[in-house]
Motif scaffolding. Structure first.
Motif, PDB file in Angstrom:
ATOM      1  N   TYR A 115     -18.434 -16.362 -15.338  1.00 30.37           N
ATOM      2  CA  TYR A 115     -18.893 -17.711 -15.690  1.00 30.37           C
ATOM      3  C   TYR A 115     -18.067 -18.767 -14.953  1.00 30.37           C
ATOM      4  O   TYR A 115     -18.597 -19.782 -14.500  1.00 30.37           O
ATOM      5  N   VAL A 118     -19.395 -18.944 -11.366  1.00 32.05           N
ATOM      6  CA  VAL A 118     -20.643 -19.710 -11.258  1.00 32.05           C
ATOM      7  C   VAL A 118     -20.355 -21.202 -11.277  1.00 32.05           C
ATOM      8  O   VAL A 118     -20.889 -21.968 -10.459  1.00 32.05           O
ATOM      9  N   GLN A 119     -19.522 -21.635 -12.203  1.00 29.81           N
ATOM     10  CA  GLN A 119     -19.210 -23.064 -12.317  1.00 29.81           C
ATOM     11  C   GLN A 119     -18.494 -23.579 -11.064  1.00 29.81           C
ATOM     12  O   GLN A 119     -18.681 -24.730 -10.661  1.00 29.81           O
ATOM     13  N   ALA A 122     -21.360 -23.534  -7.889  1.00 31.06           N
ATOM     14  CA  ALA A 122     -22.605 -24.313  -7.997  1.00 31.06           C
ATOM     15  C   ALA A 122     -22.421 -25.709  -7.396  1.00 31.06           C
ATOM     16  O   ALA A 122     -21.514 -26.446  -7.766  1.00 31.06           O
ATOM     17  N   ILE A 216     -28.320 -16.658 -15.285  1.00 30.96           N
ATOM     18  CA  ILE A 216     -28.190 -17.956 -14.618  1.00 30.96           C
ATOM     19  C   ILE A 216     -28.851 -17.861 -13.244  1.00 30.96           C
ATOM     20  O   ILE A 216     -28.532 -16.970 -12.448  1.00 30.96           O
ATOM     21  N   LEU A 218     -29.441 -19.270  -9.587  1.00 25.73           N
ATOM     22  CA  LEU A 218     -28.827 -20.108  -8.547  1.00 25.73           C
ATOM     23  C   LEU A 218     -29.782 -20.157  -7.352  1.00 25.73           C
ATOM     24  O   LEU A 218     -29.938 -19.164  -6.631  1.00 25.73           O
ATOM     25  N   TRP A 235     -27.584 -24.630  -9.608  1.00 21.57           N
ATOM     26  CA  TRP A 235     -27.755 -24.003 -10.923  1.00 21.57           C
ATOM     27  C   TRP A 235     -28.990 -24.603 -11.572  1.00 21.57           C
ATOM     28  O   TRP A 235     -28.996 -25.759 -11.984  1.00 21.57           O
ATOM     29  N   GLU A 238     -29.103 -26.359 -15.472  1.00 22.26           N
ATOM     30  CA  GLU A 238     -27.705 -26.217 -15.897  1.00 22.26           C
ATOM     31  C   GLU A 238     -27.426 -26.854 -17.256  1.00 22.26           C
ATOM     32  O   GLU A 238     -26.858 -26.216 -18.150  1.00 22.26           O
TER      33      GLU A 238
END
Length: 270
Positions: A115, A118-119, A122, A216, A218, A235, A238
Motif C-alpha cells: 500500500y 502504491v501511494q 501514483a 487498486i 493504476l 490511481w 483514489e
C-alpha cells in the motif's frame, strides 16, 4: 519572652513532623515541613492507588483483545479515519463525574509495504526502466490488463514498457489560387511498443493488517512531449477507495470490540 521567627518556624515544623497532617485526597498525602509541602505517598504503597497508563499498538487484533479484556461501561473510543487510528479512554467519565482520562489504549494502523508502494508511485513521472523495475519488484501482486480488461502476462508487460518508441509524423497541405495561397500542417506523435502495452495495472493488496484485500487500478499513460517517453500511473477512483478503506476500518473495529466500548468518529484532547 518573645520568640524569634526561626524559633516559631522550628516549633511549627516539629509539630507537623509529629502529626503528619493527612489530606482528604484519593492518593494518600500528608502535609510536612518546608512551607507545608504536599508529598505524594503513592510510590511508598504496596500497590498504586489506581490503574493508569497507555497501551499502544499497530495490531488491530491485539488492540481489540486488550479493549475487550478491559471492558468498562465508561470506556469511550474516538476513531480518526484520516489517520487510521483509534484512541480509547477507559476512565474518561462524564460531565457529572469526570475521570482523569489517563488510562488509555491507542491503535495506529501501519500501512502494508504494498500500500505504501502504491501511494508513493501514483502520479509520479517515471522513465521506462523505473516502471519496468517497479512492475518486476511487485509482480506477485500485479495483474496487467489491456483496454478490454484481459490479463497480460507479467513478462510481456515488462517487455512492452521497456520497448516503447516515439514515432513522429508530419503532414502538410498547400492550396494555391489566382490571388491567394494557404497552407496547413499537422504533426502527429505516437508511442508504440513491440509488445502490447498494458492499459492498466491491477494491484491486489491488503492495505492495513486486519482489513480485507483491495484491488487498486493504476491506469498507465504515456507522455510523448519529450525525446524519450515518460510514463505515469493514475490511481483510478483514489478518493472513493480511500473512503471505503476508512469505513471498513470503523466497521471492523465495531465488530471486534462490540459492547466493550462506545466508538465515535473524531478525536478527543485532554
Amino acid at each position: 519572652m518573645s520568640l524569634s521567627k526561626e524559633a516559631i518556624q522550628l516549633i511549627t515544623d516539629t509539630a507537623l513532623e509529629a502529626t503528619g497532617k493527612p489530606l482528604a485526597t484519593l492518593v494518600p498525602t500528608v502535609v510536612l515541613p518546608e512551607s507545608a509541602r504536599v508529598i505524594d505517598l503513592e510510590k511508598y504503597q504496596a500497590l498504586r492507588s489506581r490503574f493508569r497508563g497507555t497501551f499502544s499498538t499497530h495490531s488491530l487484533a491485539d488492540f481489540s483483545a486488550y479493549v475487550t479484556d478491559r471492558a468498562t461501561t465508561a470506556a469511550r473510543g474516538f476513531i480518526n479515519q484520516d489517520e487510521m487510528s483509534c484512541a480509547l479512554l477507559f476512565n474518561l467519565g462524564d460531565v457529572n463525574e469526570p475521570g482523569h482520562a489517563d488510562d488509555r489504549a491507542v491503535l495506529k494502523l501501519k500501512a502494508s509495504a504494498g500500500y505504501k508502494a502504491v501511494q508513493a508511485i501514483a502520479g509520479e513521472r517515471l522513465g521506462q526502466k523505473d516502471l519496468s523495475d517497479w512492475i518486476e519488484d511487485w509482480h506477485q501482486y500485479l495483474t496487467p490488463v489491456d483496454d478490454a480488461g484481459n490479463a497480460i502476462p507479467i513478462a510481456k508487460a515488462i517487455a512492452a514498457v521497456r520497448t516503447i518508441t516515439i514515432k513522429a509524423t508530419s503532414e502538410s497541405e498547400t492550396t494555391v489560387g489566382d490571388t491567394s495561397a494557404s497552407r496547413s500542417a499537422m504533426d502527429q506523435i505516437e508511442a508504440r511498443s513491440k509488445e502490447t502495452l498494458p492499459a492498466a495495472l491491477q494491484f491486489h493488496i491488503v492495505p492495513f493488517e486486519g482489513l480485507t484485500e483491495q484491488r487498486i487500478t493504476l491506469r498507465i499513460s504515456v507522455i510523448t512531449s519529450g525525446s524519450v517517453p515518460v510514463l505515469k500511473l493514475r490511481w483510478v477512483g483514489e478518493e472513493v477507495q480511500r473512503e471505503e478503506i476508512a469505513q471498513e476500518f470503523k466497521s471492523v473495529l465495531e465488530e471486534k470490540i462490540g459492547t466493550a466500548a462506545k466508538l465515535t468518529l473524531g478525536s478527543f484532547s485532554v
